[in-house]
Motif scaffolding. Structure first.
Motif, mmCIF file in Angstrom:
data_model
loop_
_atom_site.group_PDB
_atom_site.id
_atom_site.type_symbol
_atom_site.label_atom_id
_atom_site.label_comp_id
_atom_site.label_asym_id
_atom_site.label_seq_id
_atom_site.Cartn_x
_atom_site.Cartn_y
_atom_site.Cartn_z
ATOM 1 N N LEU A 124 0.814 -1.218 0.000
ATOM 2 C CA LEU A 124 0.000 0.000 0.000
ATOM 3 C C LEU A 124 0.845 1.263 0.000
ATOM 4 C CD1 LEU A 124 -2.773 -0.935 2.597
ATOM 5 C CD2 LEU A 124 -2.985 -0.853 0.113
ATOM 6 N N SER A 125 2.047 1.200 0.541
ATOM 7 C CA SER A 125 2.865 2.400 0.692
ATOM 8 C C SER A 125 3.999 2.481 -0.317
ATOM 9 C CB SER A 125 3.440 2.457 2.114
ATOM 10 O OG SER A 125 4.154 1.269 2.398
ATOM 11 N N HIS A 126 3.979 1.638 -1.314
ATOM 12 C CA HIS A 126 4.998 1.739 -2.356
ATOM 13 C C HIS A 126 4.897 3.088 -3.069
ATOM 14 C CE1 HIS A 126 5.838 -2.854 -2.881
ATOM 15 N NE2 HIS A 126 6.196 -2.376 -1.711
ATOM 16 N N ARG A 127 6.034 3.652 -3.451
ATOM 17 C CA ARG A 127 6.088 4.961 -4.100
ATOM 18 C C ARG A 127 6.487 4.815 -5.564
ATOM 19 N NH1 ARG A 127 6.409 9.293 -0.673
ATOM 20 N NH2 ARG A 127 5.943 8.697 1.479
ATOM 21 N N ASN A 128 5.929 5.681 -6.420
ATOM 22 C CA ASN A 128 6.400 5.741 -7.809
ATOM 23 C C ASN A 128 7.505 6.778 -7.925
ATOM 24 O OD1 ASN A 128 5.103 8.190 -7.759
ATOM 25 N ND2 ASN A 128 3.389 7.560 -9.055
ATOM 26 N N SER A 129 7.858 7.161 -9.136
ATOM 27 C CA SER A 129 8.976 8.092 -9.317
ATOM 28 C C SER A 129 8.675 9.479 -8.759
ATOM 29 C CB SER A 129 9.323 8.207 -10.801
ATOM 30 O OG SER A 129 8.201 8.661 -11.532
ATOM 31 N N ALA A 130 7.403 9.854 -8.664
ATOM 32 C CA ALA A 130 7.015 11.139 -8.064
ATOM 33 C C ALA A 130 6.709 11.006 -6.587
ATOM 34 C CB ALA A 130 5.802 11.718 -8.792
ATOM 35 N N LEU A 131 7.032 9.844 -6.017
ATOM 36 C CA LEU A 131 6.792 9.546 -4.603
ATOM 37 C C LEU A 131 5.308 9.517 -4.258
ATOM 38 C CD1 LEU A 131 9.643 11.571 -2.832
ATOM 39 C CD2 LEU A 131 9.720 9.335 -3.930
ATOM 40 N N ASP A 132 4.475 9.221 -5.224
ATOM 41 C CA ASP A 132 3.041 9.049 -4.970
ATOM 42 C C ASP A 132 2.762 7.637 -4.503
ATOM 43 O OD1 ASP A 132 2.212 11.604 -5.688
ATOM 44 O OD2 ASP A 132 2.047 11.095 -7.804
ATOM 45 N N THR A 133 1.919 7.507 -3.489
ATOM 46 C CA THR A 133 1.392 6.210 -3.092
ATOM 47 C C THR A 133 0.140 5.927 -3.931
ATOM 48 O OG1 THR A 133 -0.042 7.139 -1.391
ATOM 49 C CG2 THR A 133 2.231 6.602 -0.744
ATOM 50 N N PRO A 134 -0.376 4.696 -3.878
ATOM 51 C CA PRO A 134 -1.649 4.440 -4.567
ATOM 52 C C PRO A 134 -2.769 5.364 -4.093
ATOM 53 C CG PRO A 134 -0.587 2.367 -4.037
ATOM 54 C CD PRO A 134 0.239 3.431 -3.396
ATOM 55 N N LEU A 135 -2.736 5.769 -2.821
ATOM 56 C CA LEU A 135 -3.766 6.679 -2.319
ATOM 57 C C LEU A 135 -3.671 8.039 -3.005
ATOM 58 C CD1 LEU A 135 -6.073 7.094 -0.316
ATOM 59 C CD2 LEU A 135 -4.383 7.885 1.365
ATOM 60 N N HIS A 136 -2.470 8.512 -3.262
ATOM 61 C CA HIS A 136 -2.304 9.762 -4.019
ATOM 62 C C HIS A 136 -2.967 9.643 -5.391
ATOM 63 C CE1 HIS A 136 0.970 10.596 -1.089
ATOM 64 N NE2 HIS A 136 0.736 11.876 -1.384
ATOM 65 N N CYS A 137 -2.728 8.531 -6.062
ATOM 66 C CA CYS A 137 -3.274 8.336 -7.413
ATOM 67 C C CYS A 137 -4.795 8.319 -7.395
ATOM 68 C CB CYS A 137 -2.732 7.049 -8.020
ATOM 69 S SG CYS A 137 -0.946 7.036 -8.251
ATOM 70 N N ALA A 138 -5.370 7.625 -6.435
ATOM 71 C CA ALA A 138 -6.833 7.545 -6.355
ATOM 72 C C ALA A 138 -7.440 8.896 -6.009
ATOM 73 C CB ALA A 138 -7.245 6.501 -5.323
ATOM 74 N N ALA A 139 -6.798 9.645 -5.094
ATOM 75 C CA ALA A 139 -7.324 10.956 -4.698
ATOM 76 C C ALA A 139 -7.219 11.954 -5.833
ATOM 77 C CB ALA A 139 -6.561 11.470 -3.475
ATOM 78 N N ARG A 140 -6.125 11.938 -6.568
ATOM 79 C CA ARG A 140 -5.967 12.865 -7.689
ATOM 80 C C ARG A 140 -7.027 12.617 -8.752
ATOM 81 N NH1 ARG A 140 -1.353 11.398 -9.079
ATOM 82 N NH2 ARG A 140 -0.031 13.009 -8.136
#
Length: 676
Positions: A124-140
């Motif tokens: 759940l807390s894995h980061r992409n290259s922009a340091l987004d978590t999956p929660l960041h992606c869903a919220a955006r």
């Protein structure tokens, strides 16, 4: 070795509690956690996750290949693999399958993936290259169900992801607020109130971003948290931004925290300054009602109060509202010692001058002749700004004094020289208005040191348009000349060559006179245009050009009258159709008259003419004529143009109501054949 194994990346772990925006997650080395190596995501897995095909994803991740493998040995070498694809594979920007599923809103797939592979830890807390978590992606993306699932799973696993920040320092709440996803914002705030007080790397709070998105519901959701931050860039708060959105949003913020109305940004501007610049009276009223009285008297770093800002922008209703609630605010001075009337005159805001400062007797006595730090009155600044309408309002409606000198010894009339970039029309209007109300040049100047106004743009305009107008005048002359040889009714076919209507219709003589007059005036116009173009004197050039325009106007009017007379005596014309055409022409003439009018009102023009002709102070009038010689000539030609226009319109209407406008053509008796 498989090609995907050649690109291996370390896992980026979740931020610990209390992670600051400037702190970046540490990159773990493969030797430290060999079981969490990322491998490039295979295309089939990426497509299946993107489309939300849960069964296909599970089949790719769980299907076993032919030969049996030692799971632990495989995990120690190349990561945990369950068949054709790996749960820890990432895309080009280091997005895991959970990132892709969250961004597309596949909440059921997220649940299935987590429960099937929960033994692999920090998924759940894995980061992409922009340091987004999956929660960041869903919220955006605004997927509230995906957000709810991720929050629920994180609580069950003990992972804290609500406060995690990406590379820009944004939490998931920042991203949802920035994009105006109010349902997601409400879900995140309900899950944890702490992130509502967090600021990103730019020092901006989720509440400020929600205001900027224009979502009132998102603002309402965040303001349920008492400890939420309202900070924005440059020391602004959310209310600074809300005044440009809606009065409803302003009411929400003021109801939540009224103290926002009295806070200032880095330039010293309060939300009231911003609201005054926007011009929404309801917003200004709401702020004044909620803010302490000191707010209206606050000045920014330039020394401007909110009332000065409203006057600067021309928002007279806002200025009235402020003065209604705080009458003494009209006494406020800016950094240069000027009142709001000085500001309005400098910015040419006639509505503030006429409907606020002049309309109130109290303000009129307080402000009209008040001087700023340089000794300038509002009239000085209006003249220097080149605002003839404002100047006339100050003199005609307000009764401002035109003889006040500033610290340099200049009267308002002297500042016309400072308005050298003003166009000729504006300069003439200023001169006419000032002279009409008794303004004079300063008496401390030697007259031989005063350079007459050159009217350079007048000369340039004459040079640019003379050739084109000369062509137009020649065409008018040619049309009138042709009409003289093609008279209505034709000629006698008996060989005499005389017009058939000669002596039979009184209107025929009128037609011939109008046609000859049109030819003569158009020829005179051509001669005057040629002379004006070759003249080196600005006064002579303008005078010749103005008389040429008068002649062309007369030529056009007489040619139109001749055409109408010819139609009336030879054919059945519609009286009402002609009246409609005449009305349109007259309306166009009135528009032109208004555009070139040398003053705002006719009373000012008449006052100018009277003062020029009857005034007892001839000496000063001579000085004004010497310095501004084109003003009197412009007024003369404007009055002449108006007289010609009105006479032509009167003739049209009288002719239409006459017998020839009834639609009955003249009947010509046939010429008797000669007796053989």
């Amino acid at each position: 070795m498989d090609h995907r194994r050649q690109h291996q990346h370390c896992v980026q772990l979740a931020c610990p509690p209390g992670d600051s925006p400037a702190t970046k997650p540490m990159m773990r080395h493969p030797k430290d956690d060999a079981a969490h190596l990322f491998i490039s995501m295979c295309p089939s897995l990426y497509r299946a996750v993107y489309r939300g095909r849960t069964e296909e994803v599970m089949e790719l991740l769980l299907r076993q290949k032919g030969a049996a493998r030692d799971g632990k040995a495989a995990a120690g070498v190349s990561g945990i693999r369950h068949g054709q694809c790996d749960i820890l594979e990432v895309s080009a920007e280091s997005n895991t399958v959970l990132h892709v599923a969250a961004e597309q809103g596949h909440d059921k797939l997220i649940q299935e993936l987590y429960h099937r592979f929960t033994e692999h830890g920090l998924l759940l807390s894995h980061r992409n290259s922009a340091l987004d978590t999956p929660l960041h992606c869903a919220a955006r993306a605004g997927h509230v169900m995906a957000v709810a699932v991720l929050v629920k799973l994180s609580r069950g696993s003990g992972e804290s992801i609500l406060g995690c920040r990406n590379q820009a320092g944004d939490t998931a709440l920042h991203l949802a607020a920035r994009h105006g996803h109010h349902v997601v914002v409400a879900a995140l705030v309900s899950a944890a109130a702490g992130p509502a007080a967090d600021l990103n790397n730019a020092g901006v709070s989720p509440l400020y971003l929600a205001v900027m998105s224009g979502s009132v519901q998102a603002v309402k959701a965040i303001t349920k948290c008492k400890d939420a931050s309202s900070a924005g860039p440059s020391s602004q708060n959310a209310l600074h931004a809300a005044v440009f959105q809606s009065s409803e949003m302003v009411d929400v913020l003021l109801g939540w925290r009224p103290a926002l109305a009295d806070q200032v940004d880095s330039s010293g501007s309060s939300p009231l300054h911003f609201a005054s610049s926007a011009g929404d009276r309801s917003v200004v009223h709401a702020i004044l009602r909620a803010a302490p009285p000191s707010t209206v008297y606050k000045k920014d770093s330039s020394g401007l109060s909110a009332l000065h800002v409203a006057a600067r922008m021309g928002h007279h209703r806002v200025a009235k509202e402020m003065l209604r609630m705080y009458p003494d605010a009209g006494e406020l001075r800016d950094g240069d010692g000027g009142t709001f009337l000085h500001t309005a005159c400098r910015e040419k805001q006639a509505s503030v001058v006429s409907s606020v400062a002049i309309k109130s007797r109290r303000l009129r006595g307080l402000l009209l002749d008040a001087r700023d730090g340089g000794g300038n009155t509002a009239l000085h600044l209006a003249v220097a700004a080149g605002a003839p309408g404002v100047v006339e309002d100050l003199l005609r409606k307000g009764g401002a004094r035109a003889d006040v000198v500033n610290d340099d010894g200049d009267t308002p009339f002297d500042l016309l020289a400072a308005a050298s970039t003003t166009s000729s029309f504006t300069m003439v209007r200023l001169v006419v208005t000032l002279v009409a109300y008794g303004a004079q040049l300063g008496s401390t100047r030697r007259q031989d040191q005063l350079a007459p106004w050159s009217g350079r743009d007048v000369v340039q305009g004459v040079e640019r348009t003379s050739d084109s107008l000369a062509v137009v005048a020649v065409l008018i002359a040619a049309s009138a000349f042709a009409a003289g040889f093609n008279v209505p009714g034709g000629y006698d076919s008996g060989g005499t060559g005389r017009a058939l209507l000669e002596g039979k219709s009184p209107a025929f003589g009128t037609f011939l006179f109008l046609d000859m007059f049109a030819v003569a005036t158009s020829v005179v116009a051509v001669i005057l245009l040629v002379y004006g173009k070759t003249s080196r004197s600005a006064v002579a050039s303008f005078t010749s050009f103005a008389w040429a325009l008068q002649c062309m106007w007369v030529s056009l009017m007489t040619l139109m009258l001749a055409f109408y007379v010819a139609l009336a005596i030879t054919s059945a014309v519609s009286r009402y159709g002609l009246m409609a055409i005449e009305t349109c022409i007259f309306a166009l003439q009135m528009c032109v008259t208004t555009w070139i009018m040398p003053a705002k009102s006719w009373s000012t023009i008449w006052r100018f003419i009277v003062r020029q002709r009857i005034s007892h102070d001839k000496g000063k009038n001579v000085i004004i004529k010497r310095q501004y010689p084109l003003a009197g000539a412009f007024v003369l030609h404007f009055c002449l143009f108006t007289v010609i226009t009105n006479i032509a319109g009167l003739i049209f209407w009288v002719t239409t109501d006459g017998r020839q406008g009834t639609g009955t053509p003249v009947v010509l008796s046939p010429t008797p054949s000669p007796v053989v």
